[in-house]
Design a protein around this motif. Structure first.
Motif, short mmCIF file in Angstrom:
data_model
loop_
_atom_site.label_atom_id
_atom_site.label_comp_id
_atom_site.label_asym_id
_atom_site.label_seq_id
_atom_site.Cartn_x
_atom_site.Cartn_y
_atom_site.Cartn_z
N VAL A 1 -40.60 -33.33 -67.38
CA VAL A 1 -40.08 -33.04 -69.16
C VAL A 1 -40.57 -34.03 -69.76
O VAL A 1 -39.51 -35.42 -69.13
N ASP A 2 -40.71 -34.74 -70.64
CA ASP A 2 -40.85 -35.77 -71.00
C ASP A 2 -39.72 -36.97 -71.76
O ASP A 2 -38.80 -35.95 -71.73
N GLY A 3 -39.09 -37.95 -70.97
CA GLY A 3 -37.86 -38.21 -71.42
C GLY A 3 -36.18 -37.78 -70.17
O GLY A 3 -35.46 -38.53 -70.28
N ILE A 4 -37.18 -36.98 -69.63
CA ILE A 4 -36.19 -37.29 -68.12
C ILE A 4 -36.93 -37.33 -66.86
O ILE A 4 -38.00 -37.70 -66.74
N PHE A 5 -36.20 -38.62 -65.94
CA PHE A 5 -35.74 -39.55 -64.96
C PHE A 5 -35.51 -39.06 -63.59
O PHE A 5 -34.82 -38.18 -64.15
N ALA A 6 -36.36 -38.91 -63.10
CA ALA A 6 -34.60 -38.73 -61.87
C ALA A 6 -35.65 -40.08 -60.50
O ALA A 6 -36.35 -40.87 -60.46
N ALA A 7 -34.24 -40.18 -60.05
CA ALA A 7 -34.67 -41.74 -59.07
C ALA A 7 -33.22 -41.35 -57.74
O ALA A 7 -32.68 -40.59 -57.30
N GLY A 8 -33.59 -41.57 -57.27
CA GLY A 8 -32.75 -41.55 -55.69
C GLY A 8 -33.39 -40.30 -54.74
O GLY A 8 -34.55 -40.07 -54.62
N ASP A 9 -32.11 -39.89 -54.02
CA ASP A 9 -32.61 -38.94 -53.31
C ASP A 9 -33.19 -38.07 -53.57
O ASP A 9 -33.22 -36.93 -52.76
N VAL A 10 -32.18 -37.36 -54.88
CA VAL A 10 -33.01 -36.11 -55.20
C VAL A 10 -34.07 -36.32 -55.33
O VAL A 10 -35.35 -35.09 -55.68
N GLN A 11 -35.38 -37.51 -55.79
CA GLN A 11 -37.18 -37.72 -55.80
C GLN A 11 -37.51 -37.14 -54.77
O GLN A 11 -36.71 -36.99 -53.90
N SER A 12 -39.06 -36.24 -54.86
CA SER A 12 -39.03 -35.78 -53.48
C SER A 12 -39.86 -36.80 -52.98
O SER A 12 -40.78 -37.91 -53.32
N GLY A 13 -39.35 -37.17 -51.60
CA GLY A 13 -40.20 -38.15 -51.37
C GLY A 13 -38.73 -38.06 -49.94
O GLY A 13 -38.19 -36.85 -49.38
N LYS A 14 -39.26 -39.45 -48.65
CA LYS A 14 -39.18 -38.47 -47.49
C LYS A 14 -38.68 -39.95 -47.17
O LYS A 14 -37.59 -39.68 -46.17
N PHE A 15 -37.72 -41.25 -48.08
CA PHE A 15 -37.12 -42.37 -47.78
C PHE A 15 -35.88 -41.92 -47.88
O PHE A 15 -35.64 -42.08 -48.84
N ARG A 16 -35.04 -41.73 -47.08
CA ARG A 16 -32.99 -41.21 -47.60
C ARG A 16 -32.72 -42.66 -47.34
O ARG A 16 -31.36 -42.76 -46.61
N GLN A 17 -32.87 -43.87 -48.21
CA GLN A 17 -32.27 -44.35 -47.92
C GLN A 17 -31.69 -45.19 -49.18
O GLN A 17 -32.14 -45.52 -49.68
N ALA A 18 -30.50 -46.46 -48.93
CA ALA A 18 -29.93 -46.59 -50.79
C ALA A 18 -30.69 -47.32 -51.07
O ALA A 18 -30.57 -47.36 -52.39
N VAL A 19 -31.32 -48.67 -50.78
CA VAL A 19 -31.75 -49.85 -50.84
C VAL A 19 -33.09 -48.75 -51.96
O VAL A 19 -33.25 -49.08 -52.95
N ILE A 20 -33.86 -47.74 -51.21
CA ILE A 20 -34.68 -47.34 -51.43
C ILE A 20 -34.24 -46.04 -53.38
O ILE A 20 -34.43 -46.24 -54.39
N ALA A 21 -33.37 -45.49 -53.03
CA ALA A 21 -32.75 -45.11 -54.29
C ALA A 21 -32.01 -46.39 -55.98
O ALA A 21 -32.39 -45.87 -56.73
N ALA A 22 -31.50 -47.11 -54.79
CA ALA A 22 -31.33 -48.49 -55.64
C ALA A 22 -32.65 -48.72 -56.45
O ALA A 22 -32.54 -48.73 -58.04
#
Ligand code: NDP
Length: 318
Positions: free
Chosen positions: A274-295
């Motif tokens: 959806v245009d205007g809705i963004f996702a960041a951090g561990d909720v985003q599909s991906g394999k690296f669950r690290q705080a520094v990547i989330a930041a």
């Protein structure tokens, strides 16, 4: 009931949410963060953090998140302690309702609700969490140099964590409830070839055993599900690696999620379906669950949201 309006509404208060808030505040966008039920996110349930850059001595997870909160507040982020229970992304501005019956309205929304580690659900596991029981080998493995540890699970994460722990631990026991692993073949081969790793097949953890003063794990009580035999395995660390659950239940009907429930974003972007809705951090599909990547992804989501808002303004001025 109150109504809160902002250009950027951020849902979630982990490293992704706070970083997005810090950048949005510095861009003059008066962001609002709705904290969610676990204020500060997953790092508040770990002990020392040693791999977040900028801290030459280990920082407690709770302290790191409190520092991020203070930094956000200082820069003018409004942080509301509440939980979003319902969202409507079909109308603009976007609307979100909360547990405390507040209405949050945003021109852009950054979802940073994270993922929660799955736990076994034992009272003793809960008691020793942060004191020998961990949900993240990358975060806590370093503290088990020369010690005996165990990992629960049979997927790629469990095998990856078991292999990683052999860099520090004296021995690693993988505890799996079945007689075959779910992990990829290549991971199974690496596991089999590592002399530091033993596997307890067909076994479940009945109880985590430990000392009171200081609080710490000393063993795990295992039950063989085929024979019902009970045995105690002496370990000082127990890593639970039985999967994560993305905190996306409220977004299910609103944006595209992958088969495991993580939010799908465009390649190299935090933009959702959806245009205007963004996702960041561990909720985003991906394999690296690290705080520094989330930041980092919180920063990226904010920069993308800024561009989206600027385009909205251009269109309304045209
Ligand atoms: P998975 O869902 O793949 O595996 C979870 C494991 O935990 C399973 O072996 C399961 O047992 C076990 N389990 C679940 N619940 C319990 C319980 N209550 N008690 C005991 N054991 C339990 O999760 P992962 O986190 O391992 O992986 C998630 C996804 O991420 C997967 O798609 C995986 O491939 C991917 N991944 C990829 C990596 C890579 O490519 N390098 C690294 C890490 C993850 P059972 O098998 O009996 O169901």
């Amino acid at each position: 009931m109150a109504e809160y309006k902002s250009k950027i509404l951020i849902i979630g208060s982990g490293p992704a949410g706070y970083t997005a808030g810090i950048y949005a505040a510095r861009a003059g966008l008066s962001p609002i963060i709705v904290s969610g039920p676990q204020i500060g996110g997953q790092l508040t349930i770990t002990t020392d953090v040693e791999n977040f850059p900028g801290f030459p001595t280990p920082v407690a997870g709770t302290q790191l998140m409190e520092d991020m909160r203070q930094q956000a507040l200082k820069l003018g982020v409004e942080i509301i302690e509440d939980r979003i229970t319902e969202v409507d992304f079909s109308r603009r501005p976007f609307e979100c309702n909360s547990e405390n019956h507040n209405l949050f309205v945003g021109d852009a929304v950054i979802i940073a609700t994270g993922a929660s580690a799955r736990w076994l659900g034992l009272p003793s596991e809960d008691k020793f969490r942060g004191f020998g029981v961990s949900g993240c080998a990358t975060c806590d493995g370093f503290f088990y140099r020369g010690r005996d540890v165990a990992v629960v699970g049979g997927g790629n994460t469990a095998v990856e964590e078991a292999l990683y722990l052999t860099n520090f631990a004296n021995s690693v026991t993988l505890i799996h409830r079945r007689d075959s692993l779910r992990a990829d073949k290549i991971m199974q081969e690496r596991l089999a070839n590592n002399h530091k790793i033993n596997v307890e097949w067909d076994s479940v953890v009945e109880e985590v055993l430990g000392a009171e003063n200081p609080l710490g794990v000393t063993a795990v009580r295992l039950k063989n599900v085929k024979t019902d035999a009970i045995k105690d395995l002496a370990v000082e660390g127990l890593f639970i690696a039985i999967g994560h659950h993305p905190n996306t239940d409220i977004f299910k009907s609103q944006i595209e999620l992958d088969a495991e429930g993580y939010i799908i974003t465009k390649a190299n972007s935090c933009q959702t379906s959806v245009d205007g809705i963004f996702a960041a951090g561990d909720v985003q599909s991906g394999k690296f669950r690290q705080a520094v990547i989330a930041a980092g992804s919180g920063c990226q989501a904010c920069l993308e949201a800024e561009r989206y808002i600027a385009a909205l303004n251009d269109n309304s001025n045209a």
